[in-house]
Design a protein around this motif. Structure first.
Motif, PDB file in Angstrom:
ATOM      1  N   SER A 143      30.264  91.455 -13.005  1.00 35.78           N
ATOM      2  CA  SER A 143      30.829  92.672 -12.399  1.00 35.78           C
ATOM      3  C   SER A 143      29.939  93.192 -11.264  1.00 35.78           C
ATOM      4  O   SER A 143      30.424  93.761 -10.286  1.00 35.78           O
ATOM      5  CB  SER A 143      31.064  93.761 -13.446  1.00 35.78           C
ATOM      6  OG  SER A 143      29.891  94.000 -14.155  1.00 35.78           O
ATOM      7  N   MET A 144      28.633  92.961 -11.394  1.00 32.91           N
ATOM      8  CA  MET A 144      27.716  93.335 -10.309  1.00 32.91           C
ATOM      9  C   MET A 144      27.963  92.418  -9.103  1.00 32.91           C
ATOM     10  O   MET A 144      28.002  92.871  -7.954  1.00 32.91           O
ATOM     11  CB  MET A 144      26.273  93.225 -10.817  1.00 32.91           C
ATOM     12  CG  MET A 144      25.205  93.546  -9.808  1.00 32.91           C
ATOM     13  SD  MET A 144      24.820  92.160  -8.736  1.00 32.91           S
ATOM     14  CE  MET A 144      24.224  90.967  -9.898  1.00 32.91           C
ATOM     15  N   ARG A 145      28.175  91.127  -9.371  1.00 29.72           N
ATOM     16  CA  ARG A 145      28.381  90.163  -8.279  1.00 29.72           C
ATOM     17  C   ARG A 145      29.649  90.479  -7.483  1.00 29.72           C
ATOM     18  O   ARG A 145      29.694  90.288  -6.277  1.00 29.72           O
ATOM     19  CB  ARG A 145      28.446  88.723  -8.809  1.00 29.72           C
ATOM     20  CG  ARG A 145      27.174  88.229  -9.443  1.00 29.72           C
ATOM     21  CD  ARG A 145      27.222  86.718  -9.645  1.00 29.72           C
ATOM     22  NE  ARG A 145      27.143  86.016  -8.379  1.00 29.72           N
ATOM     23  CZ  ARG A 145      26.005  85.639  -7.782  1.00 29.72           C
ATOM     24  NH1 ARG A 145      24.848  85.886  -8.359  1.00 29.72           N
ATOM     25  NH2 ARG A 145      26.035  85.013  -6.623  1.00 29.72           N
ATOM     26  N   GLU A 146      30.675  90.968  -8.179  1.00 26.72           N
ATOM     27  CA  GLU A 146      31.927  91.307  -7.468  1.00 26.72           C
ATOM     28  C   GLU A 146      31.642  92.300  -6.342  1.00 26.72           C
ATOM     29  O   GLU A 146      32.180  92.188  -5.250  1.00 26.72           O
ATOM     30  CB  GLU A 146      32.923  91.944  -8.433  1.00 26.72           C
ATOM     31  CG  GLU A 146      33.787  90.928  -9.139  1.00 26.72           C
ATOM     32  CD  GLU A 146      34.701  91.591 -10.142  1.00 26.72           C
ATOM     33  OE1 GLU A 146      35.180  92.708  -9.878  1.00 26.72           O
ATOM     34  OE2 GLU A 146      34.918  90.970 -11.202  1.00 26.72           O
ATOM     35  N   ILE A 147      30.793  93.282  -6.638  1.00 27.30           N
ATOM     36  CA  ILE A 147      30.472  94.307  -5.635  1.00 27.30           C
ATOM     37  C   ILE A 147      29.632  93.686  -4.510  1.00 27.30           C
ATOM     38  O   ILE A 147      29.880  93.911  -3.324  1.00 27.30           O
ATOM     39  CB  ILE A 147      29.706  95.490  -6.284  1.00 27.30           C
ATOM     40  CG1 ILE A 147      30.532  96.084  -7.420  1.00 27.30           C
ATOM     41  CG2 ILE A 147      29.375  96.555  -5.246  1.00 27.30           C
ATOM     42  CD1 ILE A 147      29.778  97.097  -8.273  1.00 27.30           C
ATOM     43  N   MET A 148      28.647  92.871  -4.884  1.00 32.69           N
ATOM     44  CA  MET A 148      27.782  92.211  -3.884  1.00 32.69           C
ATOM     45  C   MET A 148      28.629  91.339  -2.947  1.00 32.69           C
ATOM     46  O   MET A 148      28.449  91.357  -1.730  1.00 32.69           O
ATOM     47  CB  MET A 148      26.750  91.316  -4.568  1.00 32.69           C
ATOM     48  CG  MET A 148      25.568  92.041  -5.133  1.00 32.69           C
ATOM     49  SD  MET A 148      24.495  92.713  -3.844  1.00 32.69           S
ATOM     50  CE  MET A 148      23.018  93.022  -4.801  1.00 32.69           C
ATOM     51  N   VAL A 149      29.542  90.576  -3.535  1.00 35.84           N
ATOM     52  CA  VAL A 149      30.369  89.658  -2.747  1.00 35.84           C
ATOM     53  C   VAL A 149      31.204  90.452  -1.729  1.00 35.84           C
ATOM     54  O   VAL A 149      31.327  90.056  -0.565  1.00 35.84           O
ATOM     55  CB  VAL A 149      31.257  88.792  -3.685  1.00 35.84           C
ATOM     56  CG1 VAL A 149      32.372  88.098  -2.921  1.00 35.84           C
ATOM     57  CG2 VAL A 149      30.392  87.766  -4.407  1.00 35.84           C
ATOM     58  N   GLU A 150      31.730  91.587  -2.165  1.00 36.47           N
ATOM     59  CA  GLU A 150      32.526  92.440  -1.271  1.00 36.47           C
ATOM     60  C   GLU A 150      31.665  92.935  -0.102  1.00 36.47           C
ATOM     61  O   GLU A 150      32.062  92.871   1.059  1.00 36.47           O
ATOM     62  CB  GLU A 150      33.049  93.627  -2.099  1.00 36.47           C
ATOM     63  CG  GLU A 150      34.119  94.454  -1.443  1.00 36.47           C
ATOM     64  CD  GLU A 150      35.384  93.656  -1.142  1.00 36.47           C
ATOM     65  OE1 GLU A 150      35.958  93.913  -0.068  1.00 36.47           O
ATOM     66  OE2 GLU A 150      35.757  92.784  -1.941  1.00 36.47           O
ATOM     67  N   LEU A 151      30.455  93.413  -0.422  1.00 44.64           N
ATOM     68  CA  LEU A 151      29.532  93.913   0.612  1.00 44.64           C
ATOM     69  C   LEU A 151      29.205  92.798   1.615  1.00 44.64           C
ATOM     70  O   LEU A 151      29.204  93.004   2.836  1.00 44.64           O
ATOM     71  CB  LEU A 151      28.207  94.375  -0.015  1.00 44.64           C
ATOM     72  CG  LEU A 151      28.182  95.651  -0.844  1.00 44.64           C
ATOM     73  CD1 LEU A 151      26.845  95.797  -1.563  1.00 44.64           C
ATOM     74  CD2 LEU A 151      28.397  96.852   0.078  1.00 44.64           C
ATOM     75  N   GLN A 152      28.949  91.605   1.087  1.00 42.32           N
ATOM     76  CA  GLN A 152      28.540  90.479   1.938  1.00 42.32           C
ATOM     77  C   GLN A 152      29.700  90.005   2.805  1.00 42.32           C
ATOM     78  O   GLN A 152      29.522  89.675   3.978  1.00 42.32           O
ATOM     79  CB  GLN A 152      27.985  89.349   1.062  1.00 42.32           C
ATOM     80  CG  GLN A 152      26.665  89.745   0.409  1.00 42.32           C
ATOM     81  CD  GLN A 152      26.300  88.935  -0.815  1.00 42.32           C
ATOM     82  OE1 GLN A 152      27.024  88.019  -1.205  1.00 42.32           O
ATOM     83  NE2 GLN A 152      25.186  89.268  -1.433  1.00 42.32           N
ATOM     84  N   PHE A 153      30.898  90.002   2.231  1.00 41.59           N
ATOM     85  CA  PHE A 153      32.087  89.600   2.997  1.00 41.59           C
ATOM     86  C   PHE A 153      32.264  90.536   4.205  1.00 41.59           C
ATOM     87  O   PHE A 153      32.513  90.091   5.322  1.00 41.59           O
ATOM     88  CB  PHE A 153      33.328  89.626   2.098  1.00 41.59           C
ATOM     89  CG  PHE A 153      34.594  89.309   2.834  1.00 41.59           C
ATOM     90  CD1 PHE A 153      34.917  87.989   3.138  1.00 41.59           C
ATOM     91  CD2 PHE A 153      35.451  90.317   3.251  1.00 41.59           C
ATOM     92  CE1 PHE A 153      36.068  87.692   3.846  1.00 41.59           C
ATOM     93  CE2 PHE A 153      36.603  90.028   3.962  1.00 41.59           C
ATOM     94  CZ  PHE A 153      36.917  88.712   4.257  1.00 41.59           C
ATOM     95  N   GLU A 154      32.116  91.847   3.957  1.00 39.77           N
ATOM     96  CA  GLU A 154      32.261  92.833   5.037  1.00 39.77           C
ATOM     97  C   GLU A 154      31.249  92.579   6.160  1.00 39.77           C
ATOM     98  O   GLU A 154      31.548  92.754   7.333  1.00 39.77           O
ATOM     99  CB  GLU A 154      32.048  94.261   4.503  1.00 39.77           C
ATOM    100  CG  GLU A 154      33.134  94.764   3.581  1.00 39.77           C
ATOM    101  CD  GLU A 154      34.496  94.838   4.263  1.00 39.77           C
ATOM    102  OE1 GLU A 154      34.520  95.122   5.472  1.00 39.77           O
ATOM    103  OE2 GLU A 154      35.501  94.579   3.573  1.00 39.77           O
ATOM    104  N   MET A 155      30.035  92.166   5.772  1.00 39.88           N
ATOM    105  CA  MET A 155      28.983  91.929   6.785  1.00 39.88           C
ATOM    106  C   MET A 155      29.332  90.747   7.683  1.00 39.88           C
ATOM    107  O   MET A 155      28.872  90.675   8.818  1.00 39.88           O
ATOM    108  CB  MET A 155      27.648  91.596   6.095  1.00 39.88           C
ATOM    109  CG  MET A 155      27.012  92.730   5.375  1.00 39.88           C
ATOM    110  SD  MET A 155      25.591  92.037   4.506  1.00 39.88           S
ATOM    111  CE  MET A 155      24.786  93.501   3.969  1.00 39.88           C
ATOM    112  N   ALA A 156      30.103  89.811   7.149  1.00 41.62           N
ATOM    113  CA  ALA A 156      30.337  88.547   7.874  1.00 41.62           C
ATOM    114  C   ALA A 156      31.706  88.472   8.519  1.00 41.62           C
ATOM    115  O   ALA A 156      32.018  87.500   9.209  1.00 41.62           O
ATOM    116  CB  ALA A 156      30.176  87.380   6.897  1.00 41.62           C
TER     117      ALA A 156
END
Ligand code: DC
Length: 251
Positions: A134-147
């Motif tokens: 569940s923590m990774r889901e948030i990280m993945v979203e943040l990282q997707f936005e950056m790229a």
């Protein structure tokens, strides 16, 4: 009327592009997403940084984000095995990556933690923190936005499989455990950090195991990723290999 002028301009640009391509000149380069995954010490960050600089791309080190969260969890004595606690901690944190003259800086709730996140304590605990879905889901979203806008080289463990599944270029970079430990050992020596080759080898092998065997987005090569073995390559050779592949995909 204006439509036909626009159409003519478009046609002329297309004809120019075709002529240039026939002459082998690719002036129009796409800003693509490049995903580099692989185990610890494979050379991903060093090579990604060089390639990003040459391409004028943004380099994004996703491992630094997991490290920053681990640092905060350790400081607050959070139970690292608790998915709920680790996820709640991320929700109340701000993790930012900012480019600087000395490379990428990492800010945790506004504090520059670029050095602290490389400590042995963070390194030996980050795999436990990174294991929570569940923590990774948030990280993945943040990282997707950056790229999302392209023109990025992002490195990590799940970039090609989870963060940027549509990246134009995916690389899976690896090297033998011995070679990776040797590089870390030399790196530590240069920085004046005492370490033993054998314990570095053990630590790297353990982190590989944890990162590859976890349930949430384990470290695996994406089906469409190109495998690059850097065991017998130097940094320049590996960066050159990535730049060559990138140039093909940008054309
Ligand atoms: O690349 P690094 O060694 O700084 O990464 C630290 C840890 O973070 C690594 O052991 C696994 C985790 N990580 C991850 O799970 N997913 C990523 N995209 C990047 C790193």
């Amino acid at each position: 009327m204006s439509f036909s002028i626009e159409a003519k301009i478009r046609d002329s640009i297309a004809i120019c592009g075709t002529i240039l391509r026939k002459k082998g000149l690719n002036y129009v380069k796409k800003k693509i997403q490049i995903a580099i995954d692989g185990p610890a010490g494979a050379g991903k960050s060093t090579i990604a940084k060089i390639a990003a600089e040459k391409l004028g791309y943004t380099y994004i080190d996703t491992g630094a984000m997991y490290r920053a969260l681990t640092l905060k969890a350790l400081r607050q004595s959070i139970d690292l095995s608790s998915e709920d606690q680790v996820t709640a901690l991320l929700k109340e944190s701000t993790i930012e990556l900012k480019p600087s003259e000395n490379g990428q800086l990492v800010f945790l709730d506004g504090e520059n933690v670029s050095n602290e996140i490389r400590s042995n304590e963070v390194t030996s605990n980050v795999s436990s923190v990174a294991a929570h879905a569940s923590m990774r889901e948030i990280m993945v979203e943040l990282q997707f936005e950056m790229a999302v806008k392209g023109g990025v080289i992002m490195d990590g463990r799940d970039i090609g499989t989870a963060v940027l599944p549509d990246a134009e270029l995916k690389i899976f970079m690896s090297a033998t455990v011995e070679e990776r430990a040797r590089r870390r050992f030399e790196d530590n020596q240069k920085r004046g950090i005492e370490s033993s080759f054998e314990s570095l080898k053990e630590e790297i092998a353990l982190r590989d195991k944890k990162d590859s065997e976890r349930k949430a987005s384990p470290l695996v090569q994406a089906e469409d990723a190109i495998f690059v073995d850097t065991t017998s390559m130097n940094i320049e050779q590996a960066a050159e290999a990535i730049l060559k592949l990138a140039s093909e995909r940008m054309a």
